[in-house]
Design a protein around this motif. Sequence first.
Motif, PDB file in Angstrom:
ATOM      1  N   ARG A  68       0.824  -1.204   0.000  1.00 34.79           N
ATOM      2  CA  ARG A  68       0.000   0.000   0.000  1.00 34.79           C
ATOM      3  C   ARG A  68       0.859   1.256   0.000  1.00 34.79           C
ATOM      4  NH1 ARG A  68      -5.052   1.588   3.856  1.00 34.79           N
ATOM      5  NH2 ARG A  68      -5.558   3.478   2.715  1.00 34.79           N
ATOM      6  N   TYR A  69       1.913   1.250   0.794  1.00 38.24           N
ATOM      7  CA  TYR A  69       2.827   2.385   0.855  1.00 38.24           C
ATOM      8  C   TYR A  69       4.221   1.916   0.464  1.00 38.24           C
ATOM      9  CZ  TYR A  69      -0.813   4.590   3.633  1.00 38.24           C
ATOM     10  OH  TYR A  69      -1.989   5.112   4.062  1.00 38.24           O
ATOM     11  N   HIS A  70       4.911   2.750  -0.269  1.00 42.16           N
ATOM     12  CA  HIS A  70       6.304   2.460  -0.597  1.00 42.16           C
ATOM     13  C   HIS A  70       7.027   3.785  -0.829  1.00 42.16           C
ATOM     14  CE1 HIS A  70       4.011   2.312  -4.368  1.00 42.16           C
ATOM     15  NE2 HIS A  70       5.063   2.852  -4.933  1.00 42.16           N
ATOM     16  N   VAL A 109       6.415   9.385   0.472  1.00 44.14           N
ATOM     17  CA  VAL A 109       5.592   8.197   0.657  1.00 44.14           C
ATOM     18  C   VAL A 109       4.518   8.222  -0.417  1.00 44.14           C
ATOM     19  CG1 VAL A 109       4.031   6.964   2.197  1.00 44.14           C
ATOM     20  CG2 VAL A 109       6.004   8.167   3.135  1.00 44.14           C
ATOM     21  N   ARG A 110       4.467   7.159  -1.184  1.00 38.79           N
ATOM     22  CA  ARG A 110       3.516   7.101  -2.285  1.00 38.79           C
ATOM     23  C   ARG A 110       2.506   5.996  -1.998  1.00 38.79           C
ATOM     24  NH1 ARG A 110       6.040   6.235  -8.036  1.00 38.79           N
ATOM     25  NH2 ARG A 110       6.176   4.126  -7.270  1.00 38.79           N
ATOM     26  N   ARG A 111       1.253   6.256  -2.259  1.00 34.35           N
ATOM     27  CA  ARG A 111       0.184   5.290  -2.040  1.00 34.35           C
ATOM     28  C   ARG A 111      -0.290   4.807  -3.402  1.00 34.35           C
ATOM     29  NH1 ARG A 111      -4.920   6.837   1.541  1.00 34.35           N
ATOM     30  NH2 ARG A 111      -3.437   6.359   3.172  1.00 34.35           N
ATOM     31  N   ASP A 112      -0.379   3.485  -3.554  1.00 32.60           N
ATOM     32  CA  ASP A 112      -0.907   2.936  -4.798  1.00 32.60           C
ATOM     33  C   ASP A 112      -2.386   3.208  -4.877  1.00 32.60           C
ATOM     34  OD1 ASP A 112       1.464   1.992  -5.734  1.00 32.60           O
ATOM     35  OD2 ASP A 112       1.180  -0.046  -4.982  1.00 32.60           O
ATOM     36  N   ARG A 113      -2.838   3.748  -5.988  1.00 33.40           N
ATOM     37  CA  ARG A 113      -4.254   4.074  -6.151  1.00 33.40           C
ATOM     38  C   ARG A 113      -5.114   2.819  -6.214  1.00 33.40           C
ATOM     39  NH1 ARG A 113      -1.887   8.504  -8.544  1.00 33.40           N
ATOM     40  NH2 ARG A 113      -2.810  10.480  -7.987  1.00 33.40           N
ATOM     41  N   ASP A 115      -4.854   0.187  -4.527  1.00 36.68           N
ATOM     42  CA  ASP A 115      -5.114  -0.309  -3.179  1.00 36.68           C
ATOM     43  C   ASP A 115      -6.186   0.499  -2.466  1.00 36.68           C
ATOM     44  OD1 ASP A 115      -3.231  -2.249  -3.497  1.00 36.68           O
ATOM     45  OD2 ASP A 115      -1.625  -1.126  -2.498  1.00 36.68           O
ATOM     46  N   ASP A 116      -6.406   1.727  -2.892  1.00 34.72           N
ATOM     47  CA  ASP A 116      -7.390   2.581  -2.248  1.00 34.72           C
ATOM     48  C   ASP A 116      -8.816   2.239  -2.664  1.00 34.72           C
ATOM     49  OD1 ASP A 116      -5.382   3.900  -0.978  1.00 34.72           O
ATOM     50  OD2 ASP A 116      -5.302   5.548  -2.427  1.00 34.72           O
TER      51      ASP A 116
END
Length: 121
Positions: A68-70, A109-113, A115-116
Amino acid sequence: MGQTNRRTSAWPALAVVLAVSFSALQPAAAADSLASEREQLAALARQLDLIDRLAEHAANTAPQERARYHFDYAQLRADLKRVRAGLEDYLVPQRAQPRDPVPMAGDYVRRDRADDEEPSP
């Protein structure tokens, strides 16, 4: 737990390089302050190149599994490029007028869309 260790394996090396980079910027003597400043800024530019290479290596060796976060290595490298360009502009000015500064992102910190999104039933 193994995933966390692999994701953060680049952090110690990056932290050491940043600490060395900023510790090199000590106050210079008044007599040769301009020459000393230019030498320090040139050294900082070289250290930014090293940090960029470390970030590139870390990005290439980061686990490719979906999380989710990377860490956003691309944004870090873009900010490093922007800082390096500012140093180069100062060391080798190309124009007399000041330029408008572009703000750095600072958020790595990037969030995969994907996963949202809620899974469809």
